[in-house]
Each structure stands twice: as C-alpha cells, then as structure tokens.
Design an enzyme around this catalytic site. Structure first.
Site, PDB file in Angstrom:
ATOM      1  N   GLY A 294       0.840  -1.201   0.000  1.00 45.11           N
ATOM      2  CA  GLY A 294       0.000   0.000   0.000  1.00 45.11           C
ATOM      3  C   GLY A 294       0.866   1.239   0.000  1.00 45.11           C
ATOM      4  O   GLY A 294       2.066   1.178   0.321  1.00 45.11           O
TER       5      GLY A 294
ATOM      6  N   GLN B 202       3.093  10.018   1.445  1.00 45.03           N
ATOM      7  CA  GLN B 202       4.391   9.341   1.627  1.00 45.03           C
ATOM      8  C   GLN B 202       5.383   9.682   0.511  1.00 45.03           C
ATOM      9  O   GLN B 202       6.576   9.495   0.669  1.00 45.03           O
ATOM     10  CB  GLN B 202       4.196   7.817   1.704  1.00 45.03           C
ATOM     11  CG  GLN B 202       3.439   7.363   2.945  1.00 45.03           C
ATOM     12  CD  GLN B 202       3.252   5.856   2.962  1.00 45.03           C
ATOM     13  OE1 GLN B 202       2.278   5.348   2.419  1.00 45.03           O
ATOM     14  NE2 GLN B 202       4.164   5.142   3.582  1.00 45.03           N
TER      15      GLN B 202
ATOM     16  N   CYS C  58       5.563  -0.322   7.600  1.00 52.61           N
ATOM     17  CA  CYS C  58       5.259   0.932   6.886  1.00 52.61           C
ATOM     18  C   CYS C  58       6.516   1.352   6.139  1.00 52.61           C
ATOM     19  O   CYS C  58       7.611   1.354   6.710  1.00 52.61           O
ATOM     20  CB  CYS C  58       4.854   2.013   7.892  1.00 52.61           C
ATOM     21  SG  CYS C  58       4.431   3.575   7.110  1.00 52.61           S
ATOM     22  N   LEU C  59       6.342   1.715   4.872  1.00 51.81           N
ATOM     23  CA  LEU C  59       7.509   2.119   4.072  1.00 51.81           C
ATOM     24  C   LEU C  59       8.107   3.424   4.597  1.00 51.81           C
ATOM     25  O   LEU C  59       9.258   3.731   4.307  1.00 51.81           O
ATOM     26  CB  LEU C  59       7.101   2.255   2.595  1.00 51.81           C
ATOM     27  CG  LEU C  59       6.557   0.953   1.978  1.00 51.81           C
ATOM     28  CD1 LEU C  59       6.044   1.188   0.572  1.00 51.81           C
ATOM     29  CD2 LEU C  59       7.612  -0.147   1.983  1.00 51.81           C
TER      30      LEU C  59
ATOM     31  N   HIS D 174      -4.823   1.565   7.642  1.00 53.77           N
ATOM     32  CA  HIS D 174      -3.444   2.058   7.804  1.00 53.77           C
ATOM     33  C   HIS D 174      -3.194   3.228   6.842  1.00 53.77           C
ATOM     34  O   HIS D 174      -2.633   4.250   7.225  1.00 53.77           O
ATOM     35  CB  HIS D 174      -2.477   0.891   7.535  1.00 53.77           C
ATOM     36  CG  HIS D 174      -1.019   1.246   7.518  1.00 53.77           C
ATOM     37  ND1 HIS D 174      -0.118   0.752   8.434  1.00 53.77           N
ATOM     38  CD2 HIS D 174      -0.281   2.010   6.674  1.00 53.77           C
ATOM     39  CE1 HIS D 174       1.090   1.208   8.173  1.00 53.77           C
ATOM     40  NE2 HIS D 174       1.016   1.987   7.093  1.00 53.77           N
ATOM     41  N   GLU D 175      -3.628   3.058   5.590  1.00 55.89           N
ATOM     42  CA  GLU D 175      -3.382   4.100   4.574  1.00 55.89           C
ATOM     43  C   GLU D 175      -4.235   5.345   4.838  1.00 55.89           C
ATOM     44  O   GLU D 175      -3.771   6.466   4.637  1.00 55.89           O
ATOM     45  CB  GLU D 175      -3.639   3.561   3.158  1.00 55.89           C
ATOM     46  CG  GLU D 175      -2.778   2.365   2.750  1.00 55.89           C
ATOM     47  CD  GLU D 175      -1.285   2.568   2.934  1.00 55.89           C
ATOM     48  OE1 GLU D 175      -0.827   3.724   2.893  1.00 55.89           O
ATOM     49  OE2 GLU D 175      -0.567   1.574   3.150  1.00 55.89           O
TER      50      GLU D 175
ATOM     51  N   HIS E 275      -2.613   7.548   7.214  1.00 52.06           N
ATOM     52  CA  HIS E 275      -1.587   8.423   6.616  1.00 52.06           C
ATOM     53  C   HIS E 275      -2.212   9.743   6.156  1.00 52.06           C
ATOM     54  O   HIS E 275      -1.594  10.805   6.265  1.00 52.06           O
ATOM     55  CB  HIS E 275      -0.948   7.749   5.389  1.00 52.06           C
ATOM     56  CG  HIS E 275       0.179   6.816   5.718  1.00 52.06           C
ATOM     57  ND1 HIS E 275       1.334   7.229   6.350  1.00 52.06           N
ATOM     58  CD2 HIS E 275       0.346   5.491   5.471  1.00 52.06           C
ATOM     59  CE1 HIS E 275       2.156   6.190   6.495  1.00 52.06           C
ATOM     60  NE2 HIS E 275       1.578   5.114   5.976  1.00 52.06           N
TER      61      HIS E 275
HETATM   62  O1  K1U Z   1       3.903   2.316   4.008  1.00 47.40           O
HETATM   63  C1  K1U Z   1       2.824   1.808   3.814  1.00 47.40           C
HETATM   64  O2  K1U Z   1       1.794   2.373   4.144  1.00 47.40           O
HETATM   65  C2  K1U Z   1       2.771   0.466   3.141  1.00 47.40           C
HETATM   66  C3  K1U Z   1       2.693  -0.702   4.097  1.00 47.40           C
HETATM   67  C4  K1U Z   1       1.255  -1.159   4.160  1.00 47.40           C
HETATM   68  C5  K1U Z   1       0.846  -2.075   5.261  1.00 47.40           C
HETATM   69  C6  K1U Z   1       1.530  -3.238   5.553  1.00 47.40           C
HETATM   70  C7  K1U Z   1       1.099  -4.094   6.551  1.00 47.40           C
HETATM   71  C8  K1U Z   1      -0.041  -3.804   7.253  1.00 47.40           C
HETATM   72  C9  K1U Z   1      -0.710  -2.637   6.985  1.00 47.40           C
HETATM   73  C10 K1U Z   1      -0.287  -1.787   5.981  1.00 47.40           C
HETATM   74  C11 K1U Z   1       3.603  -1.799   3.538  1.00 47.40           C
HETATM   75  O3  K1U Z   1       3.433  -2.232   2.455  1.00 47.40           O
HETATM   76  S1  K1U Z   1       4.903  -2.330   4.548  1.00 47.40           S
HETATM   77  C12 K1U Z   1       5.678  -3.611   3.563  1.00 47.40           C
HETATM   78  C13 K1U Z   1       4.878  -4.866   3.487  1.00 47.40           C
HETATM   79  O4  K1U Z   1       3.921  -5.049   4.212  1.00 47.40           O
HETATM   80  C14 K1U Z   1       5.251  -5.917   2.497  1.00 47.40           C
HETATM   81  C15 K1U Z   1       6.379  -5.815   1.730  1.00 47.40           C
HETATM   82  C16 K1U Z   1       6.694  -6.817   0.814  1.00 47.40           C
HETATM   83  C17 K1U Z   1       5.892  -7.901   0.682  1.00 47.40           C
HETATM   84  C18 K1U Z   1       4.764  -8.029   1.456  1.00 47.40           C
HETATM   85  C19 K1U Z   1       4.435  -7.035   2.356  1.00 47.40           C
HETATM   86 ZN    ZN Z   2       2.398   3.252   6.126  1.00 47.32          ZN
END
Ligand code: K1U
Ligand code: ZN
Length: 173
Positions: A46, A51, A93-94, A135-136, A139
């Site tokens: 996401g 971001q 979260c990225l 979560h998004e 943000h």
């Molecule tokens: O930064 C963000 O908002 C993105 C975040 C979204 C998220 C992940 C987990 C739970 C709620 C919301 C991510 O994508 S973190 C990276 C991640 O989850 C992932 C990365 C590679 C493969 C699978 C998952």
């Molecule tokens: Zn995030």
C-alpha cells in the site's frame, strides 16, 4: 515509470492532513501510476500520496501474491462503517523502515471513494484489505502505526530512525 522518493519518519511532512481531490484528471491518474510503481519497487502492499510528498487524499493498494497485478485505487476514501470486532496484524510501513508491530484495528470496514476514473464506489473490506485501507487512511490524517504504540516503544523507534537518517546524511555529504 517513475519511482518517487518515500519520506520516512521523522519527517514533519508525514504529519500533515491531506486535502480532498477536487477533480480526477490525467494529472491525478499519472500520480497514482507513479505511486503504484514506487510501491511495487519498494516493495510494499500500500502507499498514500503523502508518503511521496503529495498531500492529497489518494491511496493505492495491491495485495495480490501472484504474478498478475491487481492494483486498487482509492481517491477521497471515507470509512462509513467499522465493525466492533478487532483483528491484530503485524504492520509495517515504508515510511518507518525496518520496524514492525502488532496493531489492533476493526476487522471489517466499509469505505466509499472515487475510483481511477473518478466514479463513486463503495467496498466492504475484511482481513488484510481492511487493515491496509485503515493504515493508509491514517496516513491521510498524518497518523503512523507507531502512534498506537506505548510512548516508550514509539520514542525508541523514532530515535533509532533519526540516528539512521543522520548517519546516512554523513555518508552522502
Ligand atoms: O507504508 C505503507 O503504508 C505500506 C505498508 C502497508 C501495510 C503493511 C502491513 C499492514 C498494513 C499496511 C507496507 O506495504 S509495509 C511492507 C509490506 O507489508 C510488504 C512488503 C513486501 C511484501 C509483502 C508485504
Ligand atoms: Zn504506512
């Protein structure tokens, strides 16, 4: 294909409340395409526009595990119903690189939003989609998942990320 820089905590920009999108035009669609490229490249599941430094109420999500991509676009998303039952997921979260924590959120929610073409839509979400959308949407309000942790845990993470940023700056300069 444009990969944009993802802002990381602590960056005051991430704490802004994003603005409604007034018109879904080619500029907004290009931003969503770039957000998706950035999210796939990271990689993540996401991404919110804030971001990548754009304070507009736009989210992209792709939870597909197979080769075939299944992007979802949400413009001006609004939660209209939340379940009273909660689910716990380990969130990442990225914008909070390398940190993960178990967070409780309603396990189902209903959202209305505009799609890629500006058409009004509604979705009932459950499981990881419900967690990811919430979560998004956080943000868009300037909220990060670490805000749900104890002060002690949150401060520890923020200090760690600040140190990492400072040492990276020293390497670049
Ligand atoms: O930064 C963000 O908002 C993105 C975040 C979204 C998220 C992940 C987990 C739970 C709620 C919301 C991510 O994508 S973190 C990276 C991640 O989850 C992932 C990365 C590679 C493969 C699978 C998952
Ligand atoms: Zn995030």
């Amino acid at each position: 294909m444009t990969i944009k820089k993802i802002l990381t905590e602590p960056d005051p920009f991430l704490r802004q409340v994003s603005h409604q999108v007034e018109k879904v035009d080619d500029e907004i669609r290009k931003l969503m395409d770039d957000m998706l490229d950035t999210m796939y490249h990271a990689p993540g599941i996401g991404l919110a526009a804030i971001q990548v430094g754009v304070p507009k109420r736009i989210i992209v999500i792709d939870l597909s595990k197979e080769e075939e991509k299944k992007p979802l676009y949400f413009i001006n998303p609004k939660i209209i119903l939340k379940s009273s039952n909660n689910a716990t997921y380990e969130e990442g979260c990225l914008s909070v690189p390398g940190q993960f924590a178990e967070i409780d959120r309603p396990d189902r929610c209903q959202i209305n939003y505009l799609d890629y073409y500006g058409k009004q839509q509604e979705v009932k979400a459950e499981g990881l989609l419900a967690t990811c959308i919430q979560h998004e949407i956080d943000h868009l309000e300037g909220i990060l998942f670490i805000d749900y942790l104890s002060k002690l845990k949150k401060n520890f993470i923020v200090k760690k990320l600040s140190k990492q940023k400072k040492s990276l700056e020293r390497i670049v300069v």
